[in-house]
Design an enzyme around this catalytic site. Structure first.
Site, short mmCIF file in Angstrom:
data_model
loop_
_atom_site.label_atom_id
_atom_site.label_comp_id
_atom_site.label_asym_id
_atom_site.label_seq_id
_atom_site.Cartn_x
_atom_site.Cartn_y
_atom_site.Cartn_z
N THR A 150 5.86 -6.68 -3.31
CA THR A 150 5.65 -6.93 -4.73
C THR A 150 5.23 -5.62 -5.38
O THR A 150 4.70 -4.72 -4.73
CB THR A 150 4.52 -7.96 -4.97
OG1 THR A 150 3.36 -7.56 -4.26
CG2 THR A 150 4.94 -9.35 -4.55
N LEU B 179 -1.51 -9.42 -0.83
CA LEU B 179 -2.87 -8.87 -0.93
C LEU B 179 -2.88 -7.62 -1.78
O LEU B 179 -1.91 -6.90 -1.85
CB LEU B 179 -3.39 -8.54 0.47
CG LEU B 179 -3.52 -9.76 1.39
CD1 LEU B 179 -3.93 -9.31 2.79
CD2 LEU B 179 -4.52 -10.76 0.84
N PHE C 211 0.80 -1.23 0.00
CA PHE C 211 0.00 0.00 0.00
C PHE C 211 0.83 1.28 0.00
O PHE C 211 0.45 2.28 0.62
CB PHE C 211 -0.99 0.00 1.19
CG PHE C 211 -1.91 -1.19 1.18
CD1 PHE C 211 -2.84 -1.35 0.17
CD2 PHE C 211 -1.83 -2.16 2.19
CE1 PHE C 211 -3.68 -2.46 0.14
CE2 PHE C 211 -2.67 -3.27 2.17
CZ PHE C 211 -3.59 -3.42 1.15
N LEU C 212 1.97 1.26 -0.68
CA LEU C 212 2.71 2.51 -0.89
C LEU C 212 1.90 3.39 -1.85
O LEU C 212 1.58 2.97 -2.95
CB LEU C 212 4.09 2.21 -1.50
CG LEU C 212 4.88 3.41 -2.04
CD1 LEU C 212 5.19 4.42 -0.94
CD2 LEU C 212 6.16 2.95 -2.73
S1 MYA Z 1 3.55 -1.54 -4.86
C1 MYA Z 1 2.27 -0.37 -5.15
C2 MYA Z 1 2.84 1.00 -5.40
N1 MYA Z 1 1.81 1.99 -5.49
C3 MYA Z 1 1.28 2.46 -6.64
O1 MYA Z 1 1.68 2.05 -7.73
C4 MYA Z 1 0.15 3.45 -6.50
C5 MYA Z 1 0.18 4.53 -7.56
N2 MYA Z 1 1.47 5.22 -7.55
C6 MYA Z 1 1.91 6.03 -6.54
O2 MYA Z 1 1.25 6.24 -5.54
C7 MYA Z 1 3.30 6.62 -6.73
O3 MYA Z 1 3.64 6.63 -8.10
C8 MYA Z 1 4.40 5.87 -5.92
C9 MYA Z 1 5.76 6.48 -6.23
C10 MYA Z 1 4.12 6.03 -4.43
C11 MYA Z 1 4.43 4.40 -6.29
N3 MYA Z 1 8.08 0.37 -5.33
O4 MYA Z 1 8.15 9.90 -4.82
P1 MYA Z 1 8.76 9.62 -6.15
C12 MYA Z 1 10.70 4.59 -6.68
C13 MYA Z 1 9.30 0.78 -4.95
O5 MYA Z 1 9.29 10.82 -6.85
P2 MYA Z 1 6.15 8.91 -7.11
C14 MYA Z 1 3.80 -1.44 -3.14
O6 MYA Z 1 3.01 -0.90 -2.42
C15 MYA Z 1 11.28 5.01 -8.01
O7 MYA Z 1 12.00 3.93 -8.59
N4 MYA Z 1 9.87 1.93 -5.38
O8 MYA Z 1 7.77 8.83 -7.11
C16 MYA Z 1 5.09 -2.03 -2.58
C17 MYA Z 1 12.18 6.16 -7.60
O9 MYA Z 1 13.37 5.67 -7.01
P3 MYA Z 1 14.74 5.68 -7.87
C18 MYA Z 1 9.16 2.68 -6.23
O10 MYA Z 1 5.70 8.37 -8.42
C19 MYA Z 1 6.01 -0.91 -2.21
C20 MYA Z 1 11.37 6.80 -6.49
O11 MYA Z 1 10.46 5.79 -6.00
C21 MYA Z 1 7.89 2.32 -6.67
O12 MYA Z 1 5.66 10.24 -6.69
C22 MYA Z 1 7.37 -1.36 -1.76
C23 MYA Z 1 10.57 7.99 -7.02
O13 MYA Z 1 9.91 8.55 -5.93
C24 MYA Z 1 7.36 1.10 -6.18
N5 MYA Z 1 6.15 0.66 -6.54
O14 MYA Z 1 5.74 7.84 -5.98
C25 MYA Z 1 8.25 -0.21 -1.33
N6 MYA Z 1 7.43 3.27 -7.49
O15 MYA Z 1 15.03 7.09 -8.24
C26 MYA Z 1 9.65 -0.62 -0.94
C27 MYA Z 1 8.38 4.20 -7.59
O16 MYA Z 1 15.80 5.08 -7.01
C28 MYA Z 1 9.70 -1.20 0.45
N7 MYA Z 1 9.46 3.84 -6.84
O17 MYA Z 1 14.46 4.82 -9.08
C29 MYA Z 1 11.13 -1.50 0.85
C30 MYA Z 1 11.21 -2.19 2.21
C31 MYA Z 1 11.04 -1.19 3.38
C32 MYA Z 1 11.02 -1.87 4.73
C33 MYA Z 1 12.36 -2.47 5.13
C34 MYA Z 1 12.31 -3.03 6.55
C35 MYA Z 1 13.56 -3.74 6.89
#
Ligand code: MYA
Length: 419
Positions: free
Chosen positions: A201, A419, A166-167
């Protein structure tokens, strides 16, 4: 640094394989980062722009649940052509985000200070995961590498990790680098619980998936799916005078489950389902393991959210299947505004043939008025796609670990349903 790395200002700084070559080269499993202790982790949240603030939603409060629901309803994942957008229900979100042992702190939101409007969200929940090949298989597959003098370590005990989902960033705040801040903040909060790995995922590729599955769809309501352009009419049907009538006949299902002894799961079945599910799942390389409390939470039927059925023979539960319900908004269609989908969830087939179990799943899903049944080709799903009349979609689901080196893996070795 090569060009590919330069493209990822954020992911280039994180403990994940940076590219396909690095990911392909792994012949071991284990942490990628230098080991840290909780004491080294900052107790302060990441700084935000002055007009924004951190907020931890309370899912027991209707108002907070609704704010997350609305953010996702209007801004979450869409298909490539922006025809459909996931619409997780209130009950679904509460179910997915408050499992046994969940940490409230892992629900991370960003709000606008002046009016409290929610602009960003990310959530983590704890999970026990096995992320390694079973010992016997390891020995077989690694003998050659060992002969070549390579250090091979593919076995791993199940461990407590975090599952991220849910990012979401509000459409008006896209491309302003808020997503990396949300990810860093949830990482900090997870680390404070002494947890250092995550699984997640996404439909998009970022550095770097350890596995990629494909979506498949089984039509339950062909007329509606064609009307909303979720599916087309294939040439095989077009040659008939009335293609839709033929399509309906092709996808028609019996009214009630066909396997004798099939009934809805109840609380009494929790221990049996937990046992047969874990026994089945442990045969996969990347798989959760559930305790009874978790089976109770994730699998006991909840109206409109999750449905589970068991097969009982001589007072013994021998098989079970489950599916969850996730609707999507149909963007800009005057007749239909919602697509209602069943997603194949967990199952275990000990005595019933899996394809029969899955036919019963489709029958139940259809009887609940759902339009389509979806899945990814993980678990043993590949084995029944053809007989159950699933067709490939155009989406992929990429599987990722955070801070866990893992060799590239076929989706058929993945047992985790997201999910
Ligand atoms: S997957 C579902 C993701 N959500 C959506 O697709 C909903 C519609 N889209 C949006 O809300 C936005 O476009 C999102 C990006 C929020 C996705 N996973 O802020 P920015 C990287 C990982 O300018 P925005 C789910 O929920 C991108 O490569 N990274 O971009 C799992 C770039 O980085 P870099 C992603 O479009 C999430 C940076 O973000 C994703 O405004 C797992 C750009 O940021 C993505 N789906 O916002 C998250 N999309 O420059 C990781 C874009 O390096 C969790 N980016 O390429 C990691 C583990 C954390 C916990 C660890 C604990 C130890």
């Amino acid at each position: 640094m090569d060009n590919e790395e330069n493209e990822h200002a954020f992911w280039g700084t994180q403990p994940v394989p940076q590219n396909e070559a690095e990911s392909e080269a792994f012949i071991h499993v284990g942490p990628m980062d230098v080991p840290k202790t909780v004491e080294e982790i900052s107790k302060e949240p990441y700084p935000l722009a002055s007009v924004l603030e951190w907020y931890t939603p309370n899912f027991d409060k209707e108002e907070d649940l609704n704010a997350v629901y609305e953010l996702l309803r209007d801004n979450y994942v869409e298909d490539n052509d922006s025809m459909f957008r996931f619409k997780y229900s209130h009950e679904f979100l509460k179910w997915a985000l408050t499992p046994p042992g969940y940490y409230r702190d892992w629900h991370v939101a960003v709000r606008q200070k002046k009016d409290g409007a929610l602009l960003g969200f990310i959530a983590g929940v704890p999970f026990t995961m096995k992320m390694g090949t079973p010992k016997d298989l390891v020995e077989e597959s690694t003998a050659r590498l060992k002969e070549e003098g390579k250090e091979v370590q593919l076995f791993s005990e199940p461990r407590r990790i975090c599952e991220i989902n849910f990012l979401c960033v509000h459409k008006k705040l896209r491309s302003k680098r808020l997503a990396p801040i949300l990810i860093k903040e949830v990482t900090r909060r997870v680390n404070l619980e002494n947890i250092w790995q995550a699984v997640y995922t996404a439909g998009v590729v970022v550095p770097t998936p350890f596995s990629t599955g494909q979506y498949f769809h089984r039509s339950l309501n062909p007329e509606k799916l064609v009307a909303i352009r979720f599916s087309g009419v294939s040439s095989g049907f077009k040659k008939f005078q009335n293609p839709m009538a033929m399509m309906k006949r092709h996808y028609k299902l019996p009214d009630a489950p066909q396997t004798k002894g099939t009934r809805e799961m109840t609380e009494k079945d929790v221990a049996d389902v937990c046992r047969i599910l874990n026994e089945y799942l442990i045969t996969f390389d990347v798989t959760p393991q559930f305790n009874e409390e978790e089976v109770q939470h994730y699998l006991l039927p909840r109206d409109g959210v999750v449905y589970s059925y068991v097969v009982e023979h001589n007072n013994k539960v021998t098989d079970f299947f489950s599916f969850y319900i996730l609707s999507s908004t149909v963007i800009g269609n005057s007749k239909y505004n919602e697509l209602n989908a069943a997603y194949v969830y967990y199952y275990a087939a000990k005595t019933t043939k899996l394809e029969n179990l899955m036919t019963d799943l489709l029958i139940v899903a259809k009887s609940k008025g759902l339009d389509v049944c979806n899945l990814v080709n993980i678990l043993d799903n590949q084995s029944f796609l053809e007989t159950a009349k699933f067709l490939p979609g155009d989406g992929n689901l990429h599987y990722y670990f955070y801070n866990w080196a893992y060799p590239k893996t076929e989706p058929s070795k993945v047992g985790l349903v997201m999910l």
